[in-house]
Design a protein around this motif. Structure first.
Motif, PDB file in Angstrom:
ATOM      1  N   LYS A 197      12.209  -3.209   1.417  1.00 35.70           N
ATOM      2  CA  LYS A 197      10.831  -3.599   1.175  1.00 35.70           C
ATOM      3  C   LYS A 197      10.474  -4.741   2.111  1.00 35.70           C
ATOM      4  CE  LYS A 197      10.480  -2.175  -3.663  1.00 35.70           C
ATOM      5  NZ  LYS A 197       9.943  -2.554  -4.986  1.00 35.70           N
ATOM      6  N   THR A 198       9.197  -4.834   2.442  1.00 35.82           N
ATOM      7  CA  THR A 198       8.724  -5.928   3.269  1.00 35.82           C
ATOM      8  C   THR A 198       7.319  -6.295   2.839  1.00 35.82           C
ATOM      9  OG1 THR A 198       8.251  -6.674   5.539  1.00 35.82           O
ATOM     10  CG2 THR A 198       7.856  -4.350   5.055  1.00 35.82           C
ATOM     11  N   THR A 199       6.930  -7.544   3.022  1.00 40.32           N
ATOM     12  CA  THR A 199       5.591  -7.989   2.656  1.00 40.32           C
ATOM     13  C   THR A 199       4.545  -7.495   3.639  1.00 40.32           C
ATOM     14  OG1 THR A 199       5.994 -10.070   3.826  1.00 40.32           O
ATOM     15  CG2 THR A 199       6.395 -10.036   1.443  1.00 40.32           C
ATOM     16  N   GLY A 200       4.992  -7.060   4.802  1.00 40.51           N
ATOM     17  CA  GLY A 200       4.085  -6.521   5.815  1.00 40.51           C
ATOM     18  C   GLY A 200       4.167  -5.010   5.863  1.00 40.51           C
ATOM     19  N   SER A 201       4.385  -4.487   7.052  1.00 35.96           N
ATOM     20  CA  SER A 201       4.460  -3.033   7.216  1.00 35.96           C
ATOM     21  C   SER A 201       5.656  -2.685   8.087  1.00 35.96           C
ATOM     22  CB  SER A 201       3.157  -2.501   7.852  1.00 35.96           C
ATOM     23  OG  SER A 201       2.942  -3.087   9.126  1.00 35.96           O
ATOM     24  N   PHE A 202       6.120  -1.467   7.956  1.00 37.61           N
ATOM     25  CA  PHE A 202       7.183  -0.950   8.811  1.00 37.61           C
ATOM     26  C   PHE A 202       6.584  -0.401  10.106  1.00 37.61           C
ATOM     27  CE2 PHE A 202       8.963  -0.227   4.453  1.00 37.61           C
ATOM     28  CZ  PHE A 202      10.004  -1.129   4.550  1.00 37.61           C
ATOM     29  N   GLY A 211       0.787  -1.231   0.000  1.00 42.55           N
ATOM     30  CA  GLY A 211       0.000   0.000   0.000  1.00 42.55           C
ATOM     31  C   GLY A 211       0.808   1.266   0.000  1.00 42.55           C
ATOM     32  N   SER A 212       2.144   1.195  -0.308  1.00 44.95           N
ATOM     33  CA  SER A 212       2.941   2.410  -0.318  1.00 44.95           C
ATOM     34  C   SER A 212       3.633   2.569  -1.655  1.00 44.95           C
ATOM     35  CB  SER A 212       3.999   2.365   0.802  1.00 44.95           C
ATOM     36  OG  SER A 212       4.936   1.350   0.558  1.00 44.95           O
ATOM     37  N   ALA A 213       3.916   3.817  -2.016  1.00 46.47           N
ATOM     38  CA  ALA A 213       4.599   4.090  -3.272  1.00 46.47           C
ATOM     39  C   ALA A 213       6.059   3.689  -3.156  1.00 46.47           C
ATOM     40  CB  ALA A 213       4.479   5.577  -3.601  1.00 46.47           C
ATOM     41  N   SER A 214       6.626   3.232  -4.258  1.00 49.78           N
ATOM     42  CA  SER A 214       8.018   2.824  -4.252  1.00 49.78           C
ATOM     43  C   SER A 214       8.932   4.035  -4.200  1.00 49.78           C
ATOM     44  CB  SER A 214       8.314   1.988  -5.493  1.00 49.78           C
ATOM     45  OG  SER A 214       9.665   1.612  -5.540  1.00 49.78           O
ATOM     46  N   ALA A 215       9.966   3.943  -3.360  1.00 46.71           N
ATOM     47  CA  ALA A 215      10.977   4.991  -3.290  1.00 46.71           C
ATOM     48  C   ALA A 215      12.058   4.702  -4.314  1.00 46.71           C
ATOM     49  CB  ALA A 215      11.566   5.028  -1.877  1.00 46.71           C
ATOM     50  N   ALA A 216      12.917   5.689  -4.555  1.00 49.02           N
ATOM     51  CA  ALA A 216      14.051   5.471  -5.446  1.00 49.02           C
ATOM     52  C   ALA A 216      14.994   4.456  -4.820  1.00 49.02           C
ATOM     53  CB  ALA A 216      14.766   6.793  -5.691  1.00 49.02           C
ATOM     54  N   LEU A 217      15.580   3.614  -5.642  1.00 46.86           N
ATOM     55  CA  LEU A 217      16.516   2.612  -5.142  1.00 46.86           C
ATOM     56  C   LEU A 217      17.805   3.282  -4.669  1.00 46.86           C
ATOM     57  CD1 LEU A 217      16.113  -0.161  -7.874  1.00 46.86           C
ATOM     58  CD2 LEU A 217      14.894   0.065  -5.699  1.00 46.86           C
ATOM     59  N   PRO A 218      18.504   2.651  -3.697  1.00 39.61           N
ATOM     60  CA  PRO A 218      18.126   1.424  -3.010  1.00 39.61           C
ATOM     61  C   PRO A 218      17.044   1.683  -1.977  1.00 39.61           C
ATOM     62  CG  PRO A 218      20.114   2.292  -2.039  1.00 39.61           C
ATOM     63  CD  PRO A 218      19.788   3.186  -3.203  1.00 39.61           C
ATOM     64  N   GLU A 219      16.309   0.621  -1.612  1.00 35.41           N
ATOM     65  CA  GLU A 219      15.259   0.760  -0.615  1.00 35.41           C
ATOM     66  C   GLU A 219      14.985  -0.574   0.048  1.00 35.41           C
ATOM     67  OE1 GLU A 219      11.328   1.558  -2.020  1.00 35.41           O
ATOM     68  OE2 GLU A 219      11.597   0.392  -3.851  1.00 35.41           O
ATOM     69  N   VAL A 234      23.387  -5.999  18.542  1.00 35.66           N
ATOM     70  CA  VAL A 234      22.728  -4.769  18.092  1.00 35.66           C
ATOM     71  C   VAL A 234      21.221  -4.981  18.089  1.00 35.66           C
ATOM     72  CG1 VAL A 234      22.557  -3.046  16.244  1.00 35.66           C
ATOM     73  CG2 VAL A 234      24.710  -4.278  16.599  1.00 35.66           C
ATOM     74  N   LYS A 235      20.484  -3.953  18.463  1.00 40.64           N
ATOM     75  CA  LYS A 235      19.028  -3.935  18.349  1.00 40.64           C
ATOM     76  C   LYS A 235      18.617  -2.661  17.631  1.00 40.64           C
ATOM     77  CE  LYS A 235      17.969  -6.608  22.537  1.00 40.64           C
ATOM     78  NZ  LYS A 235      17.211  -6.629  23.819  1.00 40.64           N
ATOM     79  N   GLY A 236      17.575  -2.764  16.809  1.00 39.69           N
ATOM     80  CA  GLY A 236      17.067  -1.594  16.110  1.00 39.69           C
ATOM     81  C   GLY A 236      15.850  -1.933  15.290  1.00 39.69           C
ATOM     82  N   GLU A 237      15.487  -1.059  14.379  1.00 38.23           N
ATOM     83  CA  GLU A 237      14.336  -1.315  13.525  1.00 38.23           C
ATOM     84  C   GLU A 237      14.523  -0.654  12.159  1.00 38.23           C
ATOM     85  OE1 GLU A 237      11.135   0.360  15.903  1.00 38.23           O
ATOM     86  OE2 GLU A 237      11.058   2.123  14.589  1.00 38.23           O
ATOM     87  N   VAL A 238      14.003  -1.351  11.141  1.00 42.81           N
ATOM     88  CA  VAL A 238      13.901  -0.760   9.811  1.00 42.81           C
ATOM     89  C   VAL A 238      12.612   0.045   9.825  1.00 42.81           C
ATOM     90  CG1 VAL A 238      13.760  -1.184   7.337  1.00 42.81           C
ATOM     91  CG2 VAL A 238      15.105  -2.716   8.783  1.00 42.81           C
ATOM     92  N   GLY A 239      12.765   1.366   9.824  1.00 42.14           N
ATOM     93  CA  GLY A 239      11.615   2.228  10.030  1.00 42.14           C
ATOM     94  C   GLY A 239      10.882   2.625   8.767  1.00 42.14           C
ATOM     95  N   GLY A 240      11.498   2.353   7.602  1.00 41.61           N
ATOM     96  CA  GLY A 240      10.889   2.739   6.333  1.00 41.61           C
ATOM     97  C   GLY A 240      11.779   2.326   5.190  1.00 41.61           C
ATOM     98  N   ALA A 241      11.444   2.779   4.006  1.00 41.99           N
ATOM     99  CA  ALA A 241      12.146   2.343   2.801  1.00 41.99           C
ATOM    100  C   ALA A 241      13.631   2.688   2.806  1.00 41.99           C
ATOM    101  CB  ALA A 241      11.471   2.945   1.571  1.00 41.99           C
TER     102      ALA A 241
END
Length: 211
Positions: free
Chosen positions: A22-27, A12-20, A57-64
């Protein structure tokens, strides 16, 4: 005390310019990682070398294009000081020679688009500061400041694991900058710091680093 400055396809989101990412779920997609180096990570300049047995290390992929809330924890860290010998290094409030960074974030970009190779540019998450971590090693205080790039992989594969490599050069890092961007480095009193570490990541859901 002397002071040393060391220095995922989103639905449900627009593709950003590469590199980016992606996930099958949501961020966001959370992750943990452990160092894959048998001898552990090191931080080195001509003046000082800090060796640790392990890093997590702990963290999160927050977006593209964004990785956030990243905290590095290094354990069993020591250095050798002239006239003193081997001493432990640890962050305030930590035990067992454990160093914990302040929260960092990383921006995604090409190191070399033609190959392609992709990097994550890590820097402090808090606005207005360049400090990543500060910790004493006996009579000295090491303050890590600046930015550093890790080589991210694999590319174009949807999976729950990944890797980020910090590769040292004779001075500083092999990956000096993202394509088209300024030179990035960590410093100790104007001297570049070399970091050697390879982090094996596990994501909470499958992520693809599209390039």
């Amino acid at each position: 005390m002397a002071a040393l400055v060391v220095g995922a396809v989103a639905v449900g989101s627009a593709s950003a310019a590469l590199p980016e990412f992606k996930t099958t779920g949501s961020f966001p997609v959370t992750f943990t990682s452990v160092s894959a180096l048998p001898l552990g990570p090191t931080f080195k300049t001509l003046a000082i070398e800090v060796k640790c047995k392990m890093a997590t290390v702990k963290g999160e992929v927050g977006g593209a294009k964004l990785v956030s809330k990243v905290v590095f924890t290094y354990t069993e860290c020591t250095t050798i000081l002239a006239g003193i010998g081997t001493v432990g290094c640890k962050s305030a409030g930590q035990t067992g020679n454990t160093i914990v960074t302040l929260p960092t974030m990383a921006e995604l970009g090409y190191i070399n688009k033609a190959i392609p190779t992709v990097g994550l540019l890590f820097h402090p998450e808090a606005a207005g500061t360049t400090v990543i971590v500060e910790f004493p090693c006996s009579i000295i205080t090491v303050r890590v400041i600046g930015n550093v790039i890790g080589l991210a992989s694999p590319l174009n594969s949807l999976q729950t694991t990944g890797r980020v490599e910090f590769t040292p050069a004779q001075m500083g890092q092999v990956e000096k900058n993202l394509e088209g961007g300024p030179t990035d480095k960590l410093e100790l009193l104007g001297e570049e710091v070399s970091i050697m570490d390879t982090e094996e990541e596990t994501f909470s859901s499958a992520v693809e680093l599209k390039a």
